[in-house]
Write a protein that holds these residues in place. Sequence first.
Motif, mmCIF file in Angstrom:
data_model
loop_
_atom_site.group_PDB
_atom_site.id
_atom_site.type_symbol
_atom_site.label_atom_id
_atom_site.label_comp_id
_atom_site.label_asym_id
_atom_site.label_seq_id
_atom_site.Cartn_x
_atom_site.Cartn_y
_atom_site.Cartn_z
ATOM 1 N N ALA A 1 -0.894 -1.415 7.407
ATOM 2 C CA ALA A 1 -0.703 -2.757 6.849
ATOM 3 C C ALA A 1 -1.238 -3.820 7.805
ATOM 4 O O ALA A 1 -1.895 -4.780 7.384
ATOM 5 N N SER A 2 -0.976 -3.651 9.085
ATOM 6 C CA SER A 2 -1.468 -4.610 10.081
ATOM 7 C C SER A 2 -2.992 -4.583 10.158
ATOM 8 O O SER A 2 -3.635 -5.626 10.307
ATOM 9 N N LYS A 3 -3.558 -3.405 10.042
ATOM 10 C CA LYS A 3 -5.012 -3.277 10.065
ATOM 11 C C LYS A 3 -5.632 -4.002 8.874
ATOM 12 O O LYS A 3 -6.646 -4.705 9.004
ATOM 13 N N LEU A 4 -5.015 -3.851 7.711
ATOM 14 C CA LEU A 4 -5.488 -4.542 6.523
ATOM 15 C C LEU A 4 -5.364 -6.052 6.688
ATOM 16 O O LEU A 4 -6.294 -6.811 6.387
ATOM 17 N N ALA A 5 -4.208 -6.498 7.180
ATOM 18 C CA ALA A 5 -3.981 -7.928 7.376
ATOM 19 C C ALA A 5 -5.000 -8.516 8.347
ATOM 20 O O ALA A 5 -5.545 -9.609 8.119
ATOM 21 N N ASP A 6 -5.285 -7.806 9.438
ATOM 22 C CA ASP A 6 -6.254 -8.286 10.423
ATOM 23 C C ASP A 6 -7.658 -8.367 9.822
ATOM 24 O O ASP A 6 -8.398 -9.330 10.067
ATOM 25 N N ARG B 1 -14.430 -0.962 2.934
ATOM 26 C CA ARG B 1 -14.434 0.355 3.582
ATOM 27 C C ARG B 1 -13.027 0.779 3.977
ATOM 28 O O ARG B 1 -12.646 1.944 3.812
ATOM 29 N N LEU B 2 -12.257 -0.157 4.500
ATOM 30 C CA LEU B 2 -10.874 0.157 4.869
ATOM 31 C C LEU B 2 -10.068 0.547 3.629
ATOM 32 O O LEU B 2 -9.279 1.492 3.663
ATOM 33 N N ALA B 3 -10.290 -0.180 2.548
ATOM 34 C CA ALA B 3 -9.568 0.112 1.306
ATOM 35 C C ALA B 3 -9.888 1.509 0.803
ATOM 36 O O ALA B 3 -8.989 2.270 0.417
ATOM 37 N N GLU B 4 -11.160 1.870 0.831
ATOM 38 C CA GLU B 4 -11.574 3.170 0.311
ATOM 39 C C GLU B 4 -11.176 4.314 1.246
ATOM 40 O O GLU B 4 -10.741 5.377 0.789
ATOM 41 N N ALA B 5 -11.315 4.081 2.542
ATOM 42 C CA ALA B 5 -11.097 5.168 3.501
ATOM 43 C C ALA B 5 -9.634 5.387 3.856
ATOM 44 O O ALA B 5 -9.225 6.513 4.127
ATOM 45 N N GLU B 6 -8.817 4.321 3.854
ATOM 46 C CA GLU B 6 -7.444 4.461 4.334
ATOM 47 C C GLU B 6 -6.376 3.948 3.369
ATOM 48 O O GLU B 6 -5.362 4.610 3.171
ATOM 49 N N VAL B 7 -6.595 2.757 2.793
ATOM 50 C CA VAL B 7 -5.546 2.183 1.941
ATOM 51 C C VAL B 7 -5.348 3.010 0.674
ATOM 52 O O VAL B 7 -4.216 3.406 0.348
ATOM 53 N N ALA B 8 -6.428 3.270 -0.047
ATOM 54 C CA ALA B 8 -6.296 4.044 -1.285
ATOM 55 C C ALA B 8 -5.706 5.432 -1.038
ATOM 56 O O ALA B 8 -4.795 5.850 -1.762
ATOM 57 N N PRO B 9 -6.180 6.182 -0.031
ATOM 58 C CA PRO B 9 -5.556 7.481 0.230
ATOM 59 C C PRO B 9 -4.074 7.367 0.569
ATOM 60 O O PRO B 9 -3.277 8.228 0.174
ATOM 61 N N ALA B 10 -3.686 6.328 1.306
ATOM 62 C CA ALA B 10 -2.267 6.159 1.640
ATOM 63 C C ALA B 10 -1.431 5.942 0.389
ATOM 64 O O ALA B 10 -0.261 6.330 0.324
ATOM 65 N N LEU B 11 -2.025 5.321 -0.617
ATOM 66 C CA LEU B 11 -1.345 5.097 -1.890
ATOM 67 C C LEU B 11 -1.567 6.246 -2.862
ATOM 68 O O LEU B 11 -1.049 6.231 -3.982
ATOM 69 N N GLU B 12 -2.347 7.247 -2.419
ATOM 70 C CA GLU B 12 -2.736 8.385 -3.264
ATOM 71 C C GLU B 12 -3.404 7.914 -4.541
ATOM 72 O O GLU B 12 -3.110 8.369 -5.656
ATOM 73 N N VAL B 13 -4.326 6.992 -4.367
ATOM 74 C CA VAL B 13 -5.158 6.471 -5.468
ATOM 75 C C VAL B 13 -6.588 6.964 -5.264
ATOM 76 O O VAL B 13 -7.147 6.830 -4.160
ATOM 77 N N ASN B 14 -7.164 7.526 -6.284
ATOM 78 C CA ASN B 14 -8.565 7.932 -6.241
ATOM 79 C C ASN B 14 -9.433 6.761 -6.674
ATOM 80 O O ASN B 14 -9.212 6.187 -7.741
ATOM 81 N N ILE B 15 -10.391 6.391 -5.848
ATOM 82 C CA ILE B 15 -11.280 5.293 -6.187
ATOM 83 C C ILE B 15 -12.391 5.811 -7.076
ATOM 84 O O ILE B 15 -13.152 6.703 -6.700
#
Length: 358
Positions: A299-304, A336-350
């Motif tokens: 979350a902090s990485k996304l916010a930054d 890139r962050l959304a695809e590589a880390e955020v979506a997998p953390a939410l178990e969402v397939n892009i």
Amino acid sequence: MKLRRTLCAAFVAVSALPHAFAQNVAANVALPFYGPPAFMQGVHKQWYGPRSAEFSAHAQALTQGIKAVCQAAPGSESTALAQARETWKDTTLAWEKLVAVAIGPLIERRSLRQIDFMPTRPELIERAIRTAPADARAMERIGTPAKGLPALEWLLWTKPITPASPACRYAQMVVAEVQTEAQALASGFAALAARDWSEDEEAAVAPMSEFVNQWVGGLERLRWANMEKPLRAATTQGGTRKPPAYNRTASGLTAQAWAAEWEGVSALAAFRAGNVPQPGQDLVPIETYLRGRGLNPLASKLADTVRQTDAAMKGLTTAQNDRVLGAGRALSAVKRLAEAEVAPALEVNIGFSDADGD
């Protein structure tokens, strides 16, 4: 597409969160666990409901503004036109914020195509004016490249309408369609905002997954289609680089439109200010959703990354080619962050939606 469904409740002490988040809430307040129902309730109730209502209100005002131009008395034409132009700008910026992340009725109704098909085709607009459609049924035979907000921009700036002219009558037909679509969107999102998503958690899983996909798609549409592609496509002739064919150029609204679109994308991505969002009541940005699940480092990485993009987008103008490309790189970093880390953390397939590129 799959989104993790967790039935337990969890709380994370706000005092343990990074200062950028914790400074806006009391130190002894706990951050609740958020599930898909809380997420969807928040985005519909606090974002899409208000934004669609705002767009509808501006579209109604634009209808009256165009009418005022067409009925302007001699000597008052320029004032009426200037007022209609400002109302068009307000309407378009409200639209940019709403459609920045296109979900629900925006996709189902293919509203981006109906309201904002670009590039507009001047020759088709002029042909439509000669055709003189008299009602909504006749307008159905007019192609979308000759309608919507881009066509109205052309009719207000490139070849301005004049009172009692065929072009003015056509502009009234075009804006009536925009208003009708805006009202339909406001009604659709109002119904979703009124829905109690907590009654069926599974029912919120697919819409949230769609949201995450469309959020990523919104980042890419802003970065590539609206900013980088026109700049990179500008050709050099005789040693002189042609101006990029950005959207909203005729009205001079391009940079403001970028800012409004980024506002829509970023407001749904990262916590800005205020108290801890309450499930079922408040907007829960993706960052806050992650924190509620104990994923503070991500979350902090996304916010930054969002804050860095804020800085890159701030004060951006179309004349700053290097800054436009820099902002594009910042937007790409969020994607890139959304695809590589955020979506997998939410178990969402892009994936890819065929509505993304309308």
